[in-house]
Design a protein around this motif. Structure first.
Motif, PDB file in Angstrom:
ATOM      1  N   ASP A 200       0.831  -1.215   0.000  1.00  0.00           N
ATOM      2  CA  ASP A 200       0.000   0.000   0.000  1.00  0.00           C
ATOM      3  C   ASP A 200       0.864   1.264   0.000  1.00  0.00           C
ATOM      4  N   GLN A 201       1.928   1.259   0.787  1.00  0.00           N
ATOM      5  CA  GLN A 201       2.813   2.418   0.842  1.00  0.00           C
ATOM      6  C   GLN A 201       3.508   2.637  -0.502  1.00  0.00           C
TER       7      GLN A 201
ATOM      8  N   ALA B 103       3.903   5.808  -5.568  1.00  0.00           N
ATOM      9  CA  ALA B 103       3.914   5.819  -7.028  1.00  0.00           C
ATOM     10  C   ALA B 103       2.819   6.726  -7.580  1.00  0.00           C
ATOM     11  N   SER B 104       1.646   6.718  -6.973  1.00  0.00           N
ATOM     12  CA  SER B 104       0.548   7.553  -7.457  1.00  0.00           C
ATOM     13  C   SER B 104       0.845   9.038  -7.207  1.00  0.00           C
ATOM     14  N   GLN B 105       1.531   9.347  -6.136  1.00  0.00           N
ATOM     15  CA  GLN B 105       1.895  10.738  -5.867  1.00  0.00           C
ATOM     16  C   GLN B 105       2.936  11.239  -6.866  1.00  0.00           C
TER      17      GLN B 105
ATOM     18  N   GLN C  68       2.699  14.626  -9.866  1.00  0.00           N
ATOM     19  CA  GLN C  68       3.596  15.779  -9.924  1.00  0.00           C
ATOM     20  C   GLN C  68       3.936  16.088 -11.383  1.00  0.00           C
ATOM     21  N   THR C  69       4.108  17.378 -11.650  1.00  0.00           N
ATOM     22  CA  THR C  69       4.496  17.764 -13.012  1.00  0.00           C
ATOM     23  C   THR C  69       6.012  17.797 -13.108  1.00  0.00           C
ATOM     24  N   LYS C  70       6.505  17.498 -14.293  1.00  0.00           N
ATOM     25  CA  LYS C  70       7.936  17.525 -14.522  1.00  0.00           C
ATOM     26  C   LYS C  70       8.417  18.965 -14.539  1.00  0.00           C
ATOM     27  N   LYS C  71       9.605  19.195 -14.032  1.00  0.00           N
ATOM     28  CA  LYS C  71      10.156  20.537 -14.038  1.00  0.00           C
ATOM     29  C   LYS C  71      10.634  20.866 -15.444  1.00  0.00           C
TER      30      LYS C  71
END
Length: 139
Positions: free
Chosen positions: A14-15, A20-22, A26-29
């Motif tokens: 679960d962790q 992975a979902s977080q 996120q957007t790539k810089k």
């Protein structure tokens, strides 16, 4: 390599799934902001007004006349600027500055021709009698 977790610190499924979902949210810089260059809307044809403007303003442009300076000042494309420079050089208004290259036109204003044009304009203005203003007709 990174440190391996010890036996008591292993992550549960679960962790791992939550991490992975977080990451996917996120957007790539971006390293650069994709700045678009403004498109110039330069003329590709000369009308009579544009020609007269170029003819009068070109001698006043200064010591250095190139394709880029003509193109920027009169808002014409590069090929039209080259044609204008060649035309005015053939008529004697412009003279080459140094040795010429086929890729870069560098010209200056022919001071003798400009002085002759100014003298002719002054003579024409002096010869022309001043028109007297007529009084408006009364009804």
């Amino acid at each position: 390599m990174g440190k391996q977790p010890t036996q008591g610190q292993k992550k549960t499924k679960d962790q791992i799934a939550k991490a992975a979902s977080q990451r996917s949210k996120q957007t790539k810089k971006k390293w650069t902001k994709g700045r678009a260059k403004d498109k110039l809307n330069n003329a590709v044809f000369l009308d009579q007004g544009s020609y007269k403007q170029i003819e009068t303003q070109l001698p006043k442009m200064g010591a250095l006349i190139t394709v880029s300076t003509v193109s920027d000042k009169f808002k014409v494309n590069g090929s039209l600027a080259r044609r204008c420079i060649r035309h005015f050089a053939k008529s004697g208004l412009l003279v080459p500055a140094g040795e010429q290259n086929s890729k870069q036109y560098i010209f200056t204003v022919n001071a003798q021709v400009v002085a002759a044009q100014k003298a002719a304009a002054a003579a024409a203005a002096a010869d022309k009698p001043q028109a007297q203003k007529k009084a408006p007709a009364k009804k």
